[in-house]
Design a protein around this motif. Structure first.
Motif, PDB file in Angstrom:
ATOM      1  N   THR A   4      41.366  34.377  47.516  1.00  0.00           N
ATOM      2  CA  THR A   4      41.048  34.655  49.088  1.00  0.00           C
ATOM      3  C   THR A   4      41.422  33.271  49.778  1.00  0.00           C
ATOM      4  OG1 THR A   4      38.901  34.050  48.895  1.00  0.00           O
ATOM      5  CG2 THR A   4      39.448  36.347  48.835  1.00  0.00           C
ATOM      6  N   THR A  55      38.963  46.987  45.837  1.00  0.00           N
ATOM      7  CA  THR A  55      38.835  46.303  44.565  1.00  0.00           C
ATOM      8  C   THR A  55      38.252  47.159  43.490  1.00  0.00           C
ATOM      9  OG1 THR A  55      36.630  46.015  45.373  1.00  0.00           O
ATOM     10  CG2 THR A  55      38.215  44.316  45.896  1.00  0.00           C
ATOM     11  N   SER A  89      49.375  44.151  47.942  1.00  0.00           N
ATOM     12  CA  SER A  89      48.714  43.075  48.835  1.00  0.00           C
ATOM     13  C   SER A  89      48.423  41.800  47.967  1.00  0.00           C
ATOM     14  CB  SER A  89      47.232  43.967  49.055  1.00  0.00           C
ATOM     15  OG  SER A  89      46.340  44.015  47.842  1.00  0.00           O
ATOM     16  N   ARG A 143      41.308  38.158  42.851  1.00  0.00           N
ATOM     17  CA  ARG A 143      41.649  37.908  44.232  1.00  0.00           C
ATOM     18  C   ARG A 143      41.491  36.479  44.498  1.00  0.00           C
ATOM     19  NH1 ARG A 143      39.824  41.914  48.540  1.00  0.00           N
ATOM     20  NH2 ARG A 143      41.491  43.280  47.462  1.00  0.00           N
ATOM     21  N   GLY A 160      44.196  46.988  49.094  1.00  0.00           N
ATOM     22  CA  GLY A 160      43.062  46.235  49.152  1.00  0.00           C
ATOM     23  C   GLY A 160      41.771  46.406  48.650  1.00  0.00           C
ATOM     24  N   PRO A 192      41.663  32.202  41.395  1.00  0.00           N
ATOM     25  CA  PRO A 192      41.031  33.791  42.061  1.00  0.00           C
ATOM     26  C   PRO A 192      39.510  33.199  42.194  1.00  0.00           C
ATOM     27  CG  PRO A 192      41.430  33.895  39.555  1.00  0.00           C
ATOM     28  CD  PRO A 192      42.212  32.603  40.021  1.00  0.00           C
ATOM     29  N   ASP A 226      46.813  41.265  45.226  1.00  0.00           N
ATOM     30  CA  ASP A 226      45.726  41.058  44.058  1.00  0.00           C
ATOM     31  C   ASP A 226      46.144  41.303  42.824  1.00  0.00           C
ATOM     32  OD1 ASP A 226      43.539  41.160  45.833  1.00  0.00           O
ATOM     33  OD2 ASP A 226      43.693  43.303  45.858  1.00  0.00           O
TER      34      ASP A 226
END
Length: 446
Positions: free
Chosen positions: A143, A190, A98, A141, A188, A149, A100
């Protein structure tokens, strides 16, 4: 279970007498009877000196950290910046499907009283030896896709010196020093909250930093490959101490079906697949205490069932004088690696570039993280190097790619030490700098 033909010779030997350091007489004999040699490899001719042609030297670096505004150096056409910092020994990175980024934070932990005292008093300037290990995996991550990140979470903690990470199916796998664990995982998430299970026991710890256990899925996802470094420099504690070590193991995703995929690899940490051929490659950290220029670390393709020399020989069939006459059968079978990477460089990280963002010459080639020497009178390593490939094979000698880690060799000072190399989905590269607590990102300039 099918086993390679090295399974029985390596694991079924009786206990060898522990060998101490060689005497002056033994060094003289080795130098007199072992001629210098030139080995042809896939990329270059390598001239190997005689064992003990120079003294074995201990020269440890002092890590002073990066001054504000200073970064490593990259070639023209590239730029480098700090991706994230404030880690505790960020040794390895992994990108989930995904997108990360997971960072494994772990380091060498002392086991004997003297080293425990040295670690507690911070007497190791190289920062390899610390009193405790973070033993966690941190999730990053991005976004807004700006290359930095903006989400940072503790993904998994209370581990035992983790390094290798892998998402396969609905599981997250981690290579602890004493075994492989897996946890239920959904894309996804965390943080790992479900209870894990240990699917494979492994011999814990190892010589110097050989506690690391890397993981790599097979191209079809049906197998997992596990790297296990040696427990000693050159089997000085006896061959029984090396059971299931200095190998790349192959297992099923549930931990069953273990076999030795390849043996005689002293510390094969970085592993990756050549995208054009589907062949497995590894970067190997070779042995110490034979002199300044022995033995070269190397990059090699990994042949199933093959033997690569350790501890009996090096760089093919050059017999190690400390194991002389013990296993001529295995020396005879030892394979010459394709690419020498320099002696004592601690070549650990490996990423074979599969992206399109870098210029054409880099596509399909290998980036190797060299953590840096301690057993040499002049520093080697402390950089990221690149080996060009053509048609899935090395096509030239290595060249510098990320440099500038050495601050002042005269004072034995370095800013940091690169280890793991990871390709990002956008084609940029992450470089884990464990000693400085940072992760760097290299991009091609627009």
């Amino acid at each position: 279970m099918r086993k390679s033909f090295f399974h029985l010779p390596l694991l079924g030997l009786g206990l060898l007498a522990a060998c101490g350091g060689p005497s002056k007489e033994e060094k003289a004999e080795a130098a007199a009877t072992t001629p210098a040699d030139t080995v042809a490899t896939a990329t270059t001719a390598v001239k190997l000196p005689e064992p003990y042609a120079s003294e074995s030297v201990t020269k440890r670096s002092e890590v002073i950290g990066w001054p504000t505004g200073k970064t490593p150096v990259v070639p023209a056409g590239f730029s480098i910046s700090e991706y994230a910092g404030d880690f505790e020994s960020p040794r390895w990175a992994y990108v989930t499907p995904s997108g990360d980024v997971l960072i494994a934070e772990a380091n060498t932990v002392p086991t004997n009283p003297k080293k425990k005292i040295a670690a507690a008093l911070k007497l190791d300037p190289s920062k390899s030896l610390r009193p405790t290990s973070a033993n966690r995996i941190t999730l990053l991550r991005d976004t807004n896709k700006d290359g930095k990140p903006d989400v940072r979470e503790t993904f998994l903690s209370n581990l035992n010196q983790p390094l290798g990470m892998l998402v396969l199916g609905n599981y997250f796998y981690v290579g602890n020093t004493d075994g492989v664990w897996r946890y239920p995982y959904q894309s996804g998430q965390t943080k790992i909250t479900a209870k894990g299970e240990k699917i494979l026991d492994l011999p814990a710890g190892g010589y110097n930093n050989h506690w690391t256990r890397n993981l790599l899925a097979g191209p079809d996802g049906k197998k997992i490959y596990v790297s296990v470094g040696s427990g000693s420099n050159v089997a000085e504690h006896g061959i029984e101490n090396e059971k299931r070590r200095a190998n790349i193991l192959e297992i099923n995703p549930d931990g069953s079906g273990e076999k030795i995929y390849a043996a005689g690899l002293r510390n094969p940490v970085g592993m990756d697949w050549a995208p054009s051929t589907g062949k497995l490659w590894t970067a190997v950290n070779e042995r110490d205490e034979l002199g300044d220029d022995l033995v070269p670390d190397y990059l090699t393709s990994v042949q199933e069932g093959a033997f690569y020399g350790w501890p009996y020989s090096y760089f093919g069939q050059h017999e190690d004088p400390r194991r002389k006459g013990e296993r001529p059968d295995l020396v005879k079978k030892s394979i010459v690696p394709e690419v020498p990477l320099g002696p004592h460089t601690a070549s650990l990280g490996l990423a074979i570039y599969d992206g399109q963002a870098f210029p054409t010459k880099y596509r399909g080639g290998a980036f190797i993280g060299q953590h840096g020497s301690w057993n040499r009178s002049s520093f080697t390593g402390y950089k990221v190097v690149f080996v060009p490939f053509q048609n899935g094979k090395p096509a030239g000698p290595m060249e510098d790619f990320v440099t500038g880690f050495v601050a002042d060799e005269g004072k034995k000072q370095v800013y940091g030490r690169p280890v793991g190399i990871t390709e990002m989905p956008d084609g940029s590269l992450l470089v884990a700098d464990d000693a400085a607590g940072k992760v760097w990102r290299v991009v091609a300039s627009s």
